[in-house]
Every structure is written in structure tokens, then in C-alpha cells.
Motif scaffolding. Structure first.
Motif, mmCIF file in Angstrom:
data_model
loop_
_atom_site.group_PDB
_atom_site.id
_atom_site.type_symbol
_atom_site.label_atom_id
_atom_site.label_comp_id
_atom_site.label_asym_id
_atom_site.label_seq_id
_atom_site.Cartn_x
_atom_site.Cartn_y
_atom_site.Cartn_z
ATOM 1 N N ARG A 195 33.323 18.566 -21.125
ATOM 2 C CA ARG A 195 32.352 19.344 -21.904
ATOM 3 C C ARG A 195 31.429 20.156 -21.004
ATOM 4 O O ARG A 195 31.183 21.344 -21.245
ATOM 5 N N ILE B 225 27.370 26.017 -27.635
ATOM 6 C CA ILE B 225 27.882 24.972 -28.528
ATOM 7 C C ILE B 225 28.344 23.761 -27.724
ATOM 8 O O ILE B 225 28.035 22.606 -28.057
ATOM 9 N N LEU B 226 29.071 24.007 -26.650
ATOM 10 C CA LEU B 226 29.570 22.914 -25.819
ATOM 11 C C LEU B 226 28.423 22.143 -25.171
ATOM 12 O O LEU B 226 28.442 20.903 -25.101
ATOM 13 N N THR C 144 25.287 21.938 -26.289
ATOM 14 C CA THR C 144 24.576 21.214 -27.354
ATOM 15 C C THR C 144 25.345 19.966 -27.758
ATOM 16 O O THR C 144 24.756 18.894 -27.975
ATOM 17 N N TRP C 145 26.647 20.086 -27.852
ATOM 18 C CA TRP C 145 27.499 18.927 -28.160
ATOM 19 C C TRP C 145 27.319 17.847 -27.101
ATOM 20 O O TRP C 145 27.177 16.657 -27.424
ATOM 21 N N HIS C 146 27.283 18.257 -25.852
ATOM 22 C CA HIS C 146 27.106 17.291 -24.760
ATOM 23 C C HIS C 146 25.757 16.577 -24.860
ATOM 24 O O HIS C 146 25.678 15.356 -24.763
ATOM 25 N N ARG D 47 23.753 16.161 -27.416
ATOM 26 C CA ARG D 47 23.649 15.275 -28.577
ATOM 27 C C ARG D 47 24.506 14.026 -28.404
ATOM 28 O O ARG D 47 24.107 12.937 -28.839
ATOM 29 N N THR D 48 25.653 14.162 -27.766
ATOM 30 C CA THR D 48 26.507 12.998 -27.523
ATOM 31 C C THR D 48 25.835 12.016 -26.576
ATOM 32 O O THR D 48 25.920 10.800 -26.749
#
Length: 423
Positions: free
Chosen positions: A232, A408-409, A411-413, A415-416
Motif C-alpha cells: 500500500r 486513496i491508497l 488513506t487506506w493505509h 485507516r488500516t
């Protein structure tokens, strides 16, 4: 490290003491010089293409192999330089790579045919990454926290000048004689860098190294490459940088066809880009003690989104081009300059995020992170750029698309990573 990763993702750091609290001028310049080997090898040769073609009777397509062969070899070997430094030590790999690189430069000076010259460019590509990639790992080995970020930003600020200086340097060398002087001059630069590199300390002691076995080297790459967190972050970094690099990859079409300028006018695009990169790197260094690294990266992605949107607006509503310097031209290069500034805000910190994911395998992490970027840059240059340079608006949309994907990538990281802590 400022972003708290779950223990399943990050093993305990090896007990390698930080060598210094502050990076001196000698270390900063040495590491920056090592990082500059890559762009110097590519861009310095451009002014010599005409003379090389005249001597060997080669057309532009054949001469382009001097670049593509180097880049292909660099990309393939970039996977292995880092793991080798995890096993042999950083200094041995950098010095060994520079020695092989110098052999390639000497071979270029003596090359009797274009084919042999291309082979020497392959040798240069195979070895140049040892300096460029491993020098980033040395930064994190020697320093931590804000000082690591500050030094990475300073190296990037110096590094960003290389693409502009290299062709000028190559042109000056041609005043001394034929095209062989260019390769000899770059070789002399590499020799000076080699001497400076011998004075660097070894930052990975023997007890912290991985076994020098094919299985162990491939195993470290597999361990790093199958990490979802690594994938990510590396993908986010590559896409974020692509929002700027798409302008560089399409520069020949952008400057000549879309802006209506001449072959000597590439500075109109590259000077603003370099100003943006240097300014952003300067801010990153200043922000090292003031802002959490993860937050700075997030700010960089938000800024890149805003800059790419603004760029699309500027080129969509700019007056028609009339040739020469004009308001239309100013608006066309302002957006890329702002994008370069915001991308610089995230680029150095996100490199440290990649390295901190695998404290025991920083070399492998640096190699795979670099490989992601190289592959995407190659696709941009060979596939994407020709497709999106139909107009300034389509180019701006492509830049915006990469910025959105990178954000997006990232933000995904984030939040994960935060989810297990909030549970």
C-alpha cells in the motif's frame, strides 16, 4: 518512526546504535552525491547524442537504446542491491557498485561500436543503483526521527538539481572534445564520489546482517514484497510521484507540441519543476521537528490533490497560446511547479515510512520501493504519456488521476493502521 504500526507488521529494530545526532555537511554532500549518480548517468549524455549518431551512423531510435538499456538494467538490479546490502553491509555494496560503474564508464570511453556502448550502458545501469538505493538506507541506519527526515529532505533538495545541471555539464564537456569526454567526465565524478564513500562509516554491523545465501536473499524480498502494508505504501508513493512525473515523461510533447516552443526551451518546464521540488524539500526539512511524519505525508497528498485540481482549472481556462512568453505559458507551468512542491512534501517522509516497516531488512524494502516507482515511471514514459498529451487538459486530468489514486491508497493505509488501536 511516527506512525504506530501493529506489532505483526514491524519486527523489533536491530540494536544498531545511531552513529550521530546531527548530519554534518560532509555526510550530507556525500549521500547526495551518491544519489545523484542515477540522473547524472542519464541526462549528461543527452547533448552527446548527435555526435555519437554521426560517428556510428545511428538514427534516433538506435540512440534511444543508450537510455532504455540503462533504465532496464537499473530497474532489474534495483531489486537486489538492497538485499545484498542487508547481507554484506552497506559500504561494501556501494563501493563495489561504484567500482563496476567506473569499469562501465571506462568501457564507454573505449567503445568501438554503438553495440558495445549499449552493453557498457547496461553495466552502468546494473551498478548505479548500488549508490542511489543503498544511500537512502544509510540515512535511516545512521539517524532516526526528525534528523532522518531532515537529512532525507536535504539530500532530495540537492538531488533535484541534478536533472538540470547534468545536460549543462555534458555540454561543457563536449567543448573539450568528442562524445567520449562526456563519459570520461561522469566517470571522474563517480571516482570522486567513490573516494568520498570510502570515508563513510559502515552502518550495518556484522551481527545485524542477514545470511549471504540465495535463499535468504530471495526470502527477504518475498517477506517484504508480500506485506500488504508495504504494497500500500509503495503504491501510494509511486502514484503520488507519478502525478508530477507525468509532466517529465511527456516533456518532449508538452514543450514542443502543446506549448509551441523549440527544442532549446525545455528549461521553461524544468526550471519551475526544480523550484517546486527544492522548495518542498526545504519545507520538509524545516517541518521535521514540528509535525508528525504521517501527518506531513497526509498534508502532502492533500496538497497534491489541490494542486492537480488547480492545474486542471488553469489550463482549462487559459487564453489561447500565441507563442513565446505569455500569460498562457505562465499558467501552463505554474500548475506543474505547485504539484512538484506538494509531491516533495510527501516523497522524503514516505521513503522513511517504507524503510521503517522492516528494520531488519531495510535494504530489501528500499529495493522493492524503488522498483515500484521505476516500473510505473517506465509505463508513464512508454505508454501513458503518449496517450494523455493530446492536450494540456488531458495531461492535467492524468496528473489528477494519479494524485487521487495515491491519496486513496495512503488513506487506506492510515485507516488500516489505526483500526486495531481504536478497537
Amino acid at each position: 518512526m511516527t506512525t504506530p504500526y501493529p506489532s505483526s507488521h514491524v519486527p523489533p529494530a536491530p540494536s544498531v546504535p545511531t552513529r550521530r545526532e546531527k548530519a554534518g555537511a560532509r555526510i550530507t554532500l556525500t549521500l547526495a552525491s551518491l544519489a545523484m549518480i542515477g540522473p547524472f548517468t542519464i541526462d549528461t549524455v543527452f547533448p552527446a547524442f548527435t555526435r555519437i549518431g554521426a560517428e556510428f551512423g545511428s538514427d534516433a531510435v538506435a540512440l534511444q537504446q543508450l537510455v532504455s538499456a540503462y533504465l532496464a538494467a537499473f530497474a532489474i538490479m534495483s531489486i537486489f542491491h538492497g538485499p545484498l546490502s542487508d547481507a554484506l553491509g552497506r559500504k561494501k555494496v556501494m563501493i563495489g557498485g561504484l567500482v563496476i560503474y567506473l569499469i562501465g564508464m571506462l568501457g564507454s570511453v573505449l567503445a568501438p561500436t554503438l553495440g558495445s556502448l549499449v552493453l557498457m550502458r547496461v553495466l552502468q545501469g546494473m551498478s548505479a543503483g548500488a549508490a542511489t538505493i543503498v544511500s537512502r538506507v544509510v540515512i535511516r541506519d545512521m539517524f532516526s526521527g526528525s534528523e532522518a527526515q531532515r537529512l532525507m529532505a536535504q539530500v532530495m533538495m540537492i538531488f533535484s538539481v541534478a536533472p538540470a545541471v547534468a545536460p549543462i555539464f555534458g555540454g561543457w564537456l563536449l567543448l573539450l572534445g568528442d562524445w567520449r569526454w562526456v563519459f570520461g567526465g561522469v566517470g571522474a565524478y563517480a571516482l570522486l564520489v567513490l573516494v568520498a564513500a570510502t570515508r563513510l562509516p559502515e552502518t550495518l554491523p556484522p551481527e545485524a546482517r542477514n545470511p549471504l545465501r540465495v535463499g535468504a536473499l530471495l526470502g527477504s524480498l518475498w517477506h517484504v514484497g508480500r506485506s500488504p502494508v508495504m504494497l500500500r505504501i509503495a503504491a501510494a508513493s509511486a502514484c503520488g510521484f507519478a502525478s508530477q512525473f507525468v509532466f517529465i515523461a511527456g516533456a518532449s510533447l508538452l514543450v514542443v507540441r502543446l506549448l509551441g516552443l523549440g527544442e532549446q526551451d525545455f528549461w521553461v518546464l524544468f526550471v519551475p519543476l526544480i523550484i517546486g521540488m527544492m522548495s518542498g524539500a526545504f519545507v520538509v526539512g524545516r517541518a521535521a521537528d514540528l509535525m508528525d511524519r504521517s501527518r506531513l505525508i497526509s498534508l502532502g497528498f492533500l496538497g497534491t490533490l489541490a494542486a492537480t485540481v488547480l492545474n486542471l482549472v488553469l489550463v482549462s481556462f487559459a487564453p489561447p497560446f500565441t507563442g513565446g512568453l505569455s500569460w498562457s505559458l505562465l499558467l501552463a507551468v505554474t500548475g506543474p511547479m505547485l504539484i512538484a512542491f506538494t509531491v516533495a512534501l510527501l516523497f522524503a517522509p514516505i521513503q522513511l515510512e517504507v524503510l521503517d516497516l522492516f528494520p531488519h531488512e531495510r535494504g530489501a524494502a528500499a529495493s522493492l520501493g524503488t522498483f515500484f516507482g521505476l516500473v510505473l515511471n517506465a509505463l508513464l514514459a512508454g505508454v501513458v504519456a503518449p496517450m494523455v498529451t493530446a492536450s494540456l487538459s488531458t495531461l492535467a486530468l492524468a496528473s489528477l488521476g494519479f494524485a487521487v489514486l495515491g491519496a486513496i491508497l495512503w488513506t487506506w493505509h492510515v485507516r488500516t493502521v489505526r483500526a486495531p488501536q481504536d478497537a
